[in-house]
Design a protein around this motif. Structure first.
Motif, PDB file in Angstrom:
ATOM      1  N   GLY A 113      -8.383   8.834  -0.641  1.00 28.14           N
ATOM      2  CA  GLY A 113      -7.060   8.238  -0.577  1.00 28.14           C
ATOM      3  C   GLY A 113      -7.038   6.891  -1.278  1.00 28.14           C
ATOM      4  O   GLY A 113      -7.989   6.111  -1.175  1.00 28.14           O
ATOM      5  N   VAL A 114      -5.959   6.607  -2.002  1.00 28.91           N
ATOM      6  CA  VAL A 114      -5.808   5.347  -2.729  1.00 28.91           C
ATOM      7  C   VAL A 114      -4.431   4.768  -2.412  1.00 28.91           C
ATOM      8  O   VAL A 114      -3.419   5.451  -2.561  1.00 28.91           O
ATOM      9  CB  VAL A 114      -5.948   5.541  -4.253  1.00 28.91           C
ATOM     10  N   VAL A 115      -4.417   3.500  -1.957  1.00 29.11           N
ATOM     11  CA  VAL A 115      -3.171   2.786  -1.684  1.00 29.11           C
ATOM     12  C   VAL A 115      -3.219   1.466  -2.443  1.00 29.11           C
ATOM     13  O   VAL A 115      -4.182   0.703  -2.304  1.00 29.11           O
ATOM     14  CB  VAL A 115      -2.978   2.514  -0.183  1.00 29.11           C
ATOM     15  N   ILE A 116      -2.206   1.197  -3.268  1.00 29.79           N
ATOM     16  CA  ILE A 116      -2.118  -0.063  -3.995  1.00 29.79           C
ATOM     17  C   ILE A 116      -1.177  -0.985  -3.226  1.00 29.79           C
ATOM     18  O   ILE A 116      -0.028  -0.619  -2.940  1.00 29.79           O
ATOM     19  CB  ILE A 116      -1.617   0.152  -5.439  1.00 29.79           C
ATOM     20  N   MET A 117      -1.672  -2.205  -2.898  1.00 27.49           N
ATOM     21  CA  MET A 117      -0.901  -3.174  -2.120  1.00 27.49           C
ATOM     22  C   MET A 117      -0.829  -4.486  -2.896  1.00 27.49           C
ATOM     23  O   MET A 117      -1.692  -4.774  -3.738  1.00 27.49           O
ATOM     24  CB  MET A 117      -1.555  -3.426  -0.762  1.00 27.49           C
ATOM     25  N   ASP A 118       0.191  -5.297  -2.575  1.00 28.93           N
ATOM     26  CA  ASP A 118       0.242  -6.628  -3.168  1.00 28.93           C
ATOM     27  C   ASP A 118      -0.554  -7.594  -2.297  1.00 28.93           C
ATOM     28  O   ASP A 118      -1.219  -7.186  -1.333  1.00 28.93           O
ATOM     29  CB  ASP A 118       1.694  -7.083  -3.371  1.00 28.93           C
ATOM     30  N   ASP A 119      -0.479  -8.903  -2.618  1.00 33.53           N
ATOM     31  CA  ASP A 119      -1.322  -9.873  -1.922  1.00 33.53           C
ATOM     32  C   ASP A 119      -0.901 -10.104  -0.477  1.00 33.53           C
ATOM     33  O   ASP A 119      -1.674 -10.663   0.309  1.00 33.53           O
ATOM     34  CB  ASP A 119      -1.314 -11.205  -2.677  1.00 33.53           C
ATOM     35  N   VAL A 120       0.293  -9.679  -0.092  1.00 30.33           N
ATOM     36  CA  VAL A 120       0.720  -9.822   1.302  1.00 30.33           C
ATOM     37  C   VAL A 120       0.803  -8.462   2.002  1.00 30.33           C
ATOM     38  O   VAL A 120       1.532  -8.277   2.966  1.00 30.33           O
ATOM     39  CB  VAL A 120       2.082 -10.558   1.393  1.00 30.33           C
ATOM     40  N   PRO A 128      -1.393  11.369  -2.810  1.00 32.65           N
ATOM     41  CA  PRO A 128      -1.173  12.357  -1.733  1.00 32.65           C
ATOM     42  C   PRO A 128      -2.282  12.380  -0.685  1.00 32.65           C
ATOM     43  O   PRO A 128      -2.009  12.656   0.487  1.00 32.65           O
ATOM     44  CB  PRO A 128      -1.099  13.686  -2.493  1.00 32.65           C
ATOM     45  N   VAL A 129      -3.529  12.104  -1.099  1.00 29.64           N
ATOM     46  CA  VAL A 129      -4.628  12.125  -0.116  1.00 29.64           C
ATOM     47  C   VAL A 129      -4.453  10.992   0.885  1.00 29.64           C
ATOM     48  O   VAL A 129      -4.698  11.162   2.085  1.00 29.64           O
ATOM     49  CB  VAL A 129      -5.984  12.027  -0.846  1.00 29.64           C
ATOM     50  N   ALA A 130      -4.023   9.814   0.411  1.00 31.30           N
ATOM     51  CA  ALA A 130      -3.766   8.702   1.332  1.00 31.30           C
ATOM     52  C   ALA A 130      -2.626   9.033   2.282  1.00 31.30           C
ATOM     53  O   ALA A 130      -2.649   8.646   3.457  1.00 31.30           O
ATOM     54  CB  ALA A 130      -3.450   7.437   0.539  1.00 31.30           C
ATOM     55  N   GLU A 131      -1.613   9.741   1.783  1.00 26.78           N
ATOM     56  CA  GLU A 131      -0.529  10.174   2.668  1.00 26.78           C
ATOM     57  C   GLU A 131      -1.068  11.052   3.789  1.00 26.78           C
ATOM     58  O   GLU A 131      -0.651  10.930   4.943  1.00 26.78           O
ATOM     59  CB  GLU A 131       0.521  10.935   1.862  1.00 26.78           C
ATOM     60  N   LEU A 191      -6.644  -0.099  -1.442  1.00 27.20           N
ATOM     61  CA  LEU A 191      -7.219   0.437  -0.208  1.00 27.20           C
ATOM     62  C   LEU A 191      -7.689   1.856  -0.500  1.00 27.20           C
ATOM     63  O   LEU A 191      -6.904   2.691  -0.947  1.00 27.20           O
ATOM     64  CB  LEU A 191      -6.175   0.415   0.901  1.00 27.20           C
ATOM     65  N   VAL A 192      -8.971   2.111  -0.268  1.00 25.44           N
ATOM     66  CA  VAL A 192      -9.557   3.425  -0.541  1.00 25.44           C
ATOM     67  C   VAL A 192     -10.049   4.020   0.775  1.00 25.44           C
ATOM     68  O   VAL A 192     -10.750   3.343   1.544  1.00 25.44           O
ATOM     69  CB  VAL A 192     -10.721   3.322  -1.544  1.00 25.44           C
TER      70      VAL A 192
END
Length: 438
Positions: A113-120, A128-131, A191-192
Motif C-alpha cells: 500500500g502507498v499513501v502520499i501525504m503532505d507535511d501536515v 488500491p492496496v492502501a485502500e 506511507l507504505v
C-alpha cells in the motif's frame, strides 16, 4: 546580435523616425505643424502599444482561450517568445501528465500500500492496496487528515512522534501490517504498508508443526529409551518381561515410522516438484482394496459396506488410495465395536462423490472446521489409543486440493459422521457405470 539588441534597436529607430518626420514637417510647414504631427505619431504609437498590452493581458488571464496575435515591431518578438514558451509548457504538461499516469499505474500494481501525504498529514493520493489495507478511499478521503481516517492509537502516536527510523507493526482490519513513513521532497511524505498476515500465519504453522512433530516423536523415543535403559541395567531380566518390553518398543517404533511416512507424504504433496500426473483410475478395484484394508483394521469388530455406482476418474491412484484409506481408517478407529460403516461411490450432477458414513462417536461442531489441520485432535487421549498420527486428514486435504475436489463433513456427537468428497465433473472418465454392492 543578442535578443535584447533585437528588441531595443527597432524601437529606437521608430522613435528617431518620428522625430525626423516631425522635424521635416516643421522645416517645410512651420514648427506648429511639425509639433502636432510628432505628437499625433507618438499618440498613435502609444495607442498601438496599449492595444497590444490589452491583448497580452487578456491572453495571460485565459492562455488556453485563444492564439496570440502576430504583433508589430518589438511585439512580434515578444509574442513569438510567449507562443514558444506556451508550446513548451503544453509539451511539458503533457509529458508530466503521462509520467504521472505511469507513476500512478505503477503504484497501483505494487503489492504494498502507498499513501502520499503532505507535511501536515493530509492525504493526496493512495493506491488500491492502501485502500484495502487501511480502509481508505482515494476519491472520498482525498484532502482529509490521515490521523482522522485511521483510528488506531499506535498508528497516530507513530505519526505524531515522527520517529520513522523503525517501522511500525500494526494490527488493523484483521490484518497484520508493517508501516513505513518515507520523507518525500520538503512538503510530502509517503506511507507504505506491507501485509505480513499470510507470512505470520505460515510462520506460526511452521512453528506449530515443528513443536507438534517434536512432541509426537518424543513420546515413543522416551518409551524406547526407557526400556533400553532397563534392559541395560537388568541383564538378567526374565524372558517374559523382556518380550513385553520388546513388543512395546516395536509398537512405538512403528508409531514413529508411521509419523515420518505421513510427514514425508505431506511434504511431497505440497512440493511443486511433484506435479499431479493424472491417469485413468479404476475406482471399483481401488475402493475394493480400501474396503479390505478397513476390514483388516477392524478385525471383524464392524460391519463395512461398499456401494459402487459411479464412473472411473482421472487422477493419481496412489494419492486417492491414501486419502480414501485415511477416511475409512478414521471411521474404523472412532466407531465403537459392533458399529456400521458405509462406503459409497456415486455419480451426481455436481460430479462423482465418495463418502464414508459411520455410527461412531461423532464430532462436536466447534471442531469440524479445524479437523484438517496438522496434528489437530478432538480427543488427544483417544487418538493415542487408536495410534493415529494426527496427519491423516491433512493428507486428505492436500490430495483433494491437487485433484480440485472438496471435502464436506457432517457429524453429530454420539450419532456418527459422514465425510463426503466431491470431484469436478470433468475428471470423470466416460464409460457405462456399473452398480455393485458388497
Amino acid at each position: 546580435m543578442s535578443p535584447k539588441l533585437l528588441f531595443w534597436v527597432p524601437a529606437l529607430l521608430r522613435i528617431l523616425l518620428i522625430f525626423a518626420g516631425a522635424a521635416l514637417l516643421g522645416y517645410f510647414f512651420g514648427p506648429v505643424y511639425g509639433l502636432v504631427a510628432g505628437m499625433l505619431a507618438a499618440c498613435a504609437m502609444v495607442l498601438l502599444q496599449l492595444a497590444y498590452l490589452w491583448q497580452l493581458s487578456d491572453w495571460l488571464d485565459r492562455p488556453e482561450s485563444g492564439r496570440l496575435p502576430d504583433g508589430w515591431g518589438a511585439w512580434t518578438e515578444i509574442f513569438s517568445r510567449l507562443y514558444k514558451l506556451r508550446r513548451e509548457d503544453e509539451n511539458n504538461r503533457a509529458e508530466l501528465t503521462e509520467w504521472l499516469a505511469r507513476f500512478r499505474q505503477a503504484m497501483s500494481l505494487l503489492p504494498d500500500g502507498v499513501v502520499i501525504m503532505d507535511d501536515v498529514l493530509f492525504m493526496e493520493w493512495c493506491n488500491p492496496v492502501a485502500e484495502k489495507h487501511l480502509g481508505l478511499s482515494n476519491e472520498r478521503d482525498k484532502g482529509m487528515r490521515v490521523t482522522n481516517l485511521i483510528r488506531s492509537p499506535h498508528f497516530i502516536d507513530y505519526l505524531i512522534l515522527g520517529r520513522y527510523e523503525q517501522p511500525l507493526t500494526l494490527s488493523l482490519r484483521e490484518r497484520k501490517l508493517i508501516v513505513h513513513i518515507i520523507p518525500f521532497e520538503n512538503r510530502r511524505q509517503i506511507l507504505v504498508t506491507h501485509d505480513i498476515t499470510e507470512t505470520e500465519r505460515i510462520e506460526m504453522m511452521r512453528r506449530d508443526f515443528i513443536a507438534n512433530a517434536s512432541h509426537e516423536l518424543r513420546t515413543p523415543l522416551t518409551v524406547i529409551n526407557g526400556f533400553l535403559e532397563i534392559a541395560l541395567g537388568q541383564p538378567d531380566m526374565d524372558r517374559e518381561t523382556r518380550c513385553a518390553h520388546l513388543k512395546l518398543m516395536a509398537e512405538q517404533g512403528q508409531r514413529m515410522q508411521n509419523l515420518v511416512e505421513d510427514m514425508l507424504s505431506l511434504t511431497r504433496l505440497e512440493s511443486v516438484e511433484y506435479p499431479l500426473r493424472p491417469e485413468p483410475v479404476r475406482m471399483g478395484s481401488l475402493l475394493e482394496g480400501v474396503r479390505k484394508e478397513g476390514e483388516a483394521l477392524s478385525s471383524g469388530r464392524h460391519e463395512i459396506t461398499l456401494e459402487l455406482d459411479g464412473p472411473d476418474i482421472r487422477g493419481s491412484a496412489e494419492e486417492l488410495r491414501s486419502a480414501f484409506g485415511n477416511l475409512v481408517s478414521n471411521a474404523v478407529r472412532y466407531t465403537p465395536d459392533g458399529g456400521q460403516i458405509w462406503i459409497s461411490w456415486k455419480a451426481s450432477a455436481a460430479g462423482p462423490c465418495f463418502s464414508v458414513r459411520d455410527t461412531g462417536i461423532g464430532i462436536r461442531p466447534e471442531h469440524i472446521s479445524r479437523l484438517t489441520e496438522r496434528f489437530y485432535r478432538v480427543d488427544k487421549g483417544r487418538s493415542r489409543e487408536t495410534r493415529g498420527t494426527g496427519l491423516g486428514l491433512a493428507i486428505v486435504k492436500h490430495v483433494l486440493l491437487r485433484h480440485g475436489a472438496q471435502l464436506h463433513i457432517e457429524s453429530r456427537p454420539e450419532v456418527g459422521s459422514t465425510f463426503t468428497v466431491c470431484f469436478p465433473p470433468q475428471l470423470a472418465v466416460e464409460q457405462e457405470a456399473s452398480a455393485l454392492s458388497v
